[in-house]
Write an enzyme that holds these catalytic residues in place. Structure first.
Site, PDB file in Angstrom:
ATOM      1  N   GLY A 219       5.277   3.312   0.970  1.00  0.00           N
ATOM      2  CA  GLY A 219       6.152   3.666  -0.156  1.00  0.00           C
ATOM      3  C   GLY A 219       5.368   3.771  -1.444  1.00  0.00           C
ATOM      4  O   GLY A 219       4.159   3.576  -1.458  1.00  0.00           O
TER       5      GLY A 219
ATOM      6  N   SER B 238       0.827  -1.205   0.000  1.00  0.00           N
ATOM      7  CA  SER B 238       0.000   0.000   0.000  1.00  0.00           C
ATOM      8  C   SER B 238       0.860   1.252   0.000  1.00  0.00           C
ATOM      9  O   SER B 238       2.038   1.227   0.330  1.00  0.00           O
ATOM     10  CB  SER B 238      -0.899   0.012   1.230  1.00  0.00           C
ATOM     11  OG  SER B 238      -0.102   0.296   2.374  1.00  0.00           O
ATOM     12  N   LYS B 239       0.198   2.337  -0.376  1.00  0.00           N
ATOM     13  CA  LYS B 239       0.849   3.637  -0.471  1.00  0.00           C
ATOM     14  C   LYS B 239       1.552   4.039   0.806  1.00  0.00           C
ATOM     15  O   LYS B 239       2.559   4.713   0.773  1.00  0.00           O
ATOM     16  CB  LYS B 239      -0.215   4.691  -0.768  1.00  0.00           C
ATOM     17  CG  LYS B 239      -0.431   4.961  -2.213  1.00  0.00           C
ATOM     18  CD  LYS B 239      -1.245   6.234  -2.350  1.00  0.00           C
ATOM     19  CE  LYS B 239      -1.985   6.192  -3.679  1.00  0.00           C
ATOM     20  NZ  LYS B 239      -3.179   6.940  -3.709  1.00  0.00           N
ATOM     21  N   ARG B 240       0.963   3.655   1.917  1.00  0.00           N
ATOM     22  CA  ARG B 240       1.522   4.093   3.195  1.00  0.00           C
ATOM     23  C   ARG B 240       2.973   3.629   3.385  1.00  0.00           C
ATOM     24  O   ARG B 240       3.737   4.241   4.097  1.00  0.00           O
ATOM     25  CB  ARG B 240       0.659   3.608   4.360  1.00  0.00           C
ATOM     26  CG  ARG B 240      -0.323   4.673   4.835  1.00  0.00           C
ATOM     27  CD  ARG B 240      -1.338   4.094   5.767  1.00  0.00           C
ATOM     28  NE  ARG B 240      -2.174   3.128   5.081  1.00  0.00           N
ATOM     29  CZ  ARG B 240      -2.448   1.925   5.529  1.00  0.00           C
ATOM     30  NH1 ARG B 240      -1.956   1.512   6.656  1.00  0.00           N
ATOM     31  NH2 ARG B 240      -3.223   1.108   4.854  1.00  0.00           N
TER      32      ARG B 240
END
Ligand code: GLU
Length: 479
Positions: free
Chosen positions: A259, A255-257
């Site tokens: 990286g 997930s974006k969180r």
């Protein structure tokens, strides 16, 4: 004759394409190609609120930047277009009407407030949130009258009661659930747009998709889709729900969180598209001979979705870095130079590029590394003086610098060989500690402890700059 294999990727234009989606796209692409079939790109833009302007164009562009393409889809057309869902609204409306006419679907007039209240009660009773089928008992005439009176409506699927729903998943086998667990889902919204469920089933059917490979997060939607195929009386495609990537540390869905996750961002960071594709190939699938470096053509020849592991795999950055290095070193020099262009700062002395590149080439993990690996060739970097004076004092180092500068400035031919021979002589003649002397020079000339071979580096940096840097260090020592 057996059916033409047709696969598809159906991204929603809600942002940049995730690497997981690109990996999925590759599988769909390869399976179509392997079978001389077609790979279709379809844009599922029925959620206008979540749509990001420009996302469709970016999705198309990044697919091509990865070296892939579609046979039918936006910009290309094809026999089943449009391939953009918002341009197909009348089709979904017609199909929803067909289900109404056959008694497989019904109009629902429930207000948002009423639905919210029902959900509240279900939450309080710890039940799964589901429509309570309030409008399912309306007769056709009642529904028509309310529609004509101008009430707002949606169309819902009339899910059969207490029946087995069988999902045949290529990776997991048969999954059977009871239809009572399935919601009377909305098919057509009050604004005339289909929901994802109606849109995806109608399009996959009309576009004659034979194999659906998609992320396993969609597996919970599969029963709804199966029920829809059955309501329409349509033959179902083959489903393969592919595990999604885990974060590089192996924990949780990528997930974006943790990286960057967009396909574009990896290209921007200097990963080669062909290395990315090869990396995707070997995550959760292996070639029979266990070979890891595989060309797209070899992959197409070997890939079969049934061999994909049903277990999630981590997006192993170390492996990706290794793979990228392999591909960088496979590129012909002229091609590498072209690919490096966007990563080279404007101040880079292009006249020295051909001399610098062979010196750092082996150490490129990503194309973006070119900057860090070559900066000292044209930017004066300050050495660490503590390190520079290690195993020697100011006086000795000043003496070494003086003699080195004398020698270098008198050198008529500035070549690696001449520099090397002379400097080795100097070191031996004075009986200087070899490690100390050359490390000191390396630090003084480059500002760095680790560089490509010293004499070559000096020869590429050039006489004037080398002398200037040595002078600067000497001046500093004398202060
Ligand atoms: N539009 C869905 C998405 O954004 C497609 C899911 C599917 O492949 O059925 O991923």
């Amino acid at each position: 004759m057996s059916k033409t294999i047709r696969t598809r990727m159906a991204p929603s234009p809600t942002g940049e394409l995730h690497v997981g989606s690109m990996a999925m796209l590759l599988k769909n692409y390869a399976w179509a190609k392997r079978n001389n079939g077609q790979f279709i790109l379809r844009i599922e833009d029925t959620d206008k609120e979540r749509e990001v302007p420009g996302a469709i164009e970016e999705i198309k562009k990044v697919i091509r930047d990865y070296g892939l393409d579609w046979d039918e889809g936006p910009g290309k057309g094809g026999p089943y277009g449009s391939y953009i869902q918002s341009e197909r609204l009348s089709i979904y409306q017609e199909k929803a009407q067909e289900l109404i006419d056959n008694g497989k679907a019904y109009y629902c007039f429930c207000s948002k407030e009423r639905l919210e209240q029902v959900r509240e009660e279900q939450r309080a009773n710890k039940q799964a949130p589901k429509y309570d089928k309030h409008c399912r008992i309306l007769t056709a005439d009642e529904a028509l009258a309310r529609k004509e009176a101008g009430e707002s409506w949606v169309i819902r699927l009339k899910v059969p009661e207490d029946q087995p729903v069988v999902i045949n998943d290529l990776l997991r086998g048969e999954i059977i659930i009871n239809s009572s667990e399935v919601d009377d889902q909305v098919l057509l919204k009050s604004d005339g747009y289909p929901t994802y469920h109606l849109g995806v089933v109608v399009d996959d059917y009309l576009m004659q998709i034979t194999h659906i490979m998609r992320g396993e997060e969609w597996i919970s939607s599969a029963p709804k889709h199966v029920l829809l195929y059955e309501a329409f009386g349509w033959e179902k495609p083959v489903f393969a729900h592919i595990p999604v990537f885990l974060n590089p540390d192996g924990k949780g869905k990528m997930s974006k969180r943790k990286g960057t996750v967009s396909s574009r961002s990896f290209l921007d960071r200097g990963y080669l598209p062909e290395a990315m594709l090869n990396f995707f190939m070997i995550l959760g699938w292996a070639k029979a001979d266990q070979q890891e470096v595989i060309s797209l053509a070899e992959y197409i020849e070997a890939f079969d979705p049934k061999d994909v592991s049903p277990k999630s795999v981590a997006f192993d950055l170390q492996k990706l870095n290794w793979m990228n290095g392999v591909y960088i070193r496979k590129l012909p020099l002229a091609e590498l130079k072209k690919r490096l262009q966007p990563f080279i700062p404007e101040t880079f002395p292009m006249n020295k590029f051909d001399a610098i590149l062979p010196l750092v080439f082996e150490r490129l993990v990503t194309l973006a590394d070119i900057d860090e690996l070559t900066r000292f060739f044209y930017v004066d970097e300050q050495p660490d003086y503590e390190l520079l004076l290690k195993k020697a004092d100011n006086q000795l180092v000043a003496k070494q610098l003086n003699q080195t500068m004398d020698f270098l400035s008198g050198l008529s031919e500035w070549t690696t060989e001449k520099i090397e021979v002379g400097m080795r002589e100097l070191q031996e003649k004075n009986d200087w500690h070899r490690g100390q002397f050359f490390m000191m020079i390396r630090l003084a000339v480059t500002g760095r402890k680790a560089t490509p071979p010293l004499f070559e580096t000096m020869s590429v940096i050039g006489k004037d700059i080398v002398l200037r840097r040595l002078e600067m260090v000497k001046a500093k020592l004398e202060n």
